[in-house]
Motif scaffolding. Structure first.
Motif, PDB file in Angstrom:
ATOM      1  N   UNK A   1       6.805 -12.458   9.777  1.00 37.49           N
ATOM      2  CA  UNK A   1       5.744 -12.057  10.705  1.00 37.49           C
ATOM      3  C   UNK A   1       6.053 -10.687  11.296  1.00 37.49           C
ATOM      4  N   UNK A   2       7.291 -10.497  11.716  1.00 36.78           N
ATOM      5  CA  UNK A   2       7.702  -9.209  12.290  1.00 36.78           C
ATOM      6  C   UNK A   2       7.557  -8.088  11.268  1.00 36.78           C
ATOM      7  N   UNK A   3       7.906  -8.381  10.011  1.00 40.66           N
ATOM      8  CA  UNK A   3       7.802  -7.377   8.953  1.00 40.66           C
ATOM      9  C   UNK A   3       6.366  -6.897   8.814  1.00 40.66           C
ATOM     10  N   UNK A   4       5.430  -7.829   8.792  1.00 38.56           N
ATOM     11  CA  UNK A   4       4.021  -7.452   8.686  1.00 38.56           C
ATOM     12  C   UNK A   4       3.529  -6.762   9.953  1.00 38.56           C
ATOM     13  N   UNK A   5       3.951  -7.219  11.118  1.00 38.40           N
ATOM     14  CA  UNK A   5       3.516  -6.604  12.373  1.00 38.40           C
ATOM     15  C   UNK A   5       3.970  -5.153  12.457  1.00 38.40           C
ATOM     16  N   UNK A   6       5.103  -4.832  11.856  1.00 42.83           N
ATOM     17  CA  UNK A   6       5.603  -3.460  11.883  1.00 42.83           C
ATOM     18  C   UNK A   6       4.683  -2.509  11.103  1.00 42.83           C
ATOM     19  N   UNK A   7       3.829  -3.066  10.250  1.00 43.86           N
ATOM     20  CA  UNK A   7       2.858  -2.230   9.534  1.00 43.86           C
ATOM     21  C   UNK A   7       1.583  -2.031  10.345  1.00 43.86           C
ATOM     22  N   UNK A   8       1.531  -2.662  11.556  1.00 42.67           N
ATOM     23  CA  UNK A   8       0.383  -2.512  12.418  1.00 42.67           C
ATOM     24  C   UNK A   8      -0.689  -3.576  12.235  1.00 42.67           C
ATOM     25  N   UNK A   9      -0.387  -4.598  11.472  1.00 40.65           N
ATOM     26  CA  UNK A   9      -1.368  -5.662  11.202  1.00 40.65           C
ATOM     27  C   UNK A   9      -1.234  -6.815  12.189  1.00 40.65           C
TER      28      UNK A   9
END
Length: 86
Positions: free
Chosen positions: A72-80
């Protein structure tokens, strides 16, 4: 009204290549706003047994809560925006 485009990753398998997917998503950030992560689970195992069907993923481990949080954190770091579970 602006449309929200989402991608659903179902099932999320423990140790799979979701991070590679997360690295590709920023290229589509202008169109993509949400990612839905649905973790793999063994809930249907008894259904396969009752129907005498082979369960192809019987040896696949369910992702841990920590693995899902990291993803989840990995995807959130892309701004999603990221939704976990279903």
């Amino acid at each position: 009204a602006e449309r929200v485009i989402a991608v659903e990753i179902d099932p999320v398998l423990a140790g799979a290549l979701e991070q590679t997917v997360a690295e590709l998503l920023p290229e589509r950030a202008d169109r993509l706003q949400q990612v839905h992560l649905l973790p793999y689970h063994q809930i249907a195992a008894s259904k396969y047994q009752r129907l005498h069907m082979k369960q192809e993923l019987q040896n696949v481990k369910e992702p841990t809560e920590a693995e899902m949080l990291e993803l989840k954190k990995t995807f959130e770091q892309t701004g999603l925006e990221v939704l976990v579970g279903g």
